[in-house]
Design an enzyme around this catalytic site. Sequence first.
Site, PDB file in Angstrom:
ATOM      1  N   ASP A  35       6.431  -2.976   8.556  1.00 26.59           N
ATOM      2  CA  ASP A  35       5.427  -2.318   7.721  1.00 26.59           C
ATOM      3  C   ASP A  35       4.704  -1.282   8.581  1.00 26.59           C
ATOM      4  O   ASP A  35       3.957  -1.645   9.496  1.00 26.59           O
ATOM      5  CB  ASP A  35       4.407  -3.343   7.186  1.00 26.59           C
ATOM      6  CG  ASP A  35       5.006  -4.290   6.150  1.00 26.59           C
ATOM      7  OD1 ASP A  35       6.206  -4.597   6.252  1.00 26.59           O
ATOM      8  OD2 ASP A  35       4.266  -4.737   5.259  1.00 26.59           O
ATOM      9  N   LYS A  65       5.003  -2.401  -2.921  1.00 22.30           N
ATOM     10  CA  LYS A  65       4.214  -3.548  -2.470  1.00 22.30           C
ATOM     11  C   LYS A  65       2.719  -3.230  -2.564  1.00 22.30           C
ATOM     12  O   LYS A  65       2.188  -2.508  -1.734  1.00 22.30           O
ATOM     13  CB  LYS A  65       4.573  -3.913  -1.026  1.00 22.30           C
ATOM     14  CG  LYS A  65       3.745  -5.078  -0.465  1.00 22.30           C
ATOM     15  CD  LYS A  65       4.140  -5.402   0.966  1.00 22.30           C
ATOM     16  CE  LYS A  65       3.212  -6.435   1.585  1.00 22.30           C
ATOM     17  NZ  LYS A  65       3.569  -6.755   2.991  1.00 22.30           N
ATOM     18  N   LYS A  85       4.034   1.011   0.023  1.00 23.90           N
ATOM     19  CA  LYS A  85       3.024  -0.042   0.017  1.00 23.90           C
ATOM     20  C   LYS A  85       1.645   0.591  -0.100  1.00 23.90           C
ATOM     21  O   LYS A  85       1.371   1.620   0.514  1.00 23.90           O
ATOM     22  CB  LYS A  85       3.152  -0.856   1.304  1.00 23.90           C
ATOM     23  CG  LYS A  85       2.129  -1.962   1.502  1.00 23.90           C
ATOM     24  CD  LYS A  85       2.421  -2.709   2.804  1.00 23.90           C
ATOM     25  CE  LYS A  85       1.318  -3.684   3.170  1.00 23.90           C
ATOM     26  NZ  LYS A  85       1.595  -4.381   4.458  1.00 23.90           N
TER      27      LYS A  85
END
Length: 324
Positions: free
Chosen positions: A161, A260, A224
């Site tokens: 991430d 996400k 995300k």
Amino acid sequence: MTATTSSSATPATPAPLADVTRDEASLRRFLHGLPGVDQVGVEQRAAALATRSIKKDAKRWAIDTAISMVDLTTLEGADTRGKVRGLAAKAVRPDPERQDCPRVAAVCVYPDLVEAAVEALGSSGVHVASVATGFPAGRTSREVKLADTRLAVAAGAHEVDMVIDRGAFLEGRYMSVFEEIRAIKAACGEAHLKVILETGELATYDNVRRAGWLALLAGGDFIKTSTGKVAPAATLPVTHVMLQAVHDWHVQTGELRGVKPAGGIRTTKDAIKYLVAVHEVAGEAWLTPDLFRFGASSLLNDLLLQRRTQVDGHYSGPDYVTVD
């Protein structure tokens, strides 16, 4: 979605969109040529879909699906190997008394704790995700960001991430952001890359759409919302914009990319609102952990309590669910 070894190959932009990343002017022209987001429209649609109610078997399915989409996360300076082992145990068996309870999607930790997570999870099928690239601010050199990523992957991370350079994005230096994401993607090798936009700092829905498309063009496997360290974090309207982006990406390229939302999603009711949005905006194909995740560790406890209520026919208090 499993990782093997790191690779230095640079990901290619899909052929239908290759020309838009040719140079800074082309990239700017494309991003600013995207349809503008109707703020009132997206907020009204998000609010309307949030009123949808599901019952009985559909609710049980939604709860189990949401559990399977959770990235169980610990990102604190006081994290220890013991805490990671405890988190891993909960990830594999969220409710030890319910054998049919699904496991979560991943455990997310800092790079120096990836090895501990990999060891604790073994062959459980739960992925190990690692934040990297100077998380959460990203205020460090590209060389350090790449080294951070390579260390996480070498330690066994299946997913990375990363945070984008919001300063560069807000200054309009889109090619710099694009090239950095692409370099991090190459450093990931077979590991999947989730690109954190930090939407709370992007100010407008149009910026969210542009940043999302920029991440997709550069090879991000997921876009995300947030690090969870900045308010506001995930919101339904922002997630609608991102879901529309991956849907449109699929229409243009044939590729499936994920979304996400992270931060601030705490209840089963909230999770179901997001699942409804996934179904209605992106499509049924995205109702899988391969394409949708929740970055919300506190959410899991409420999902487990509500699952027990559905199964047992009565409410179970928090004493029946482990917090850590």
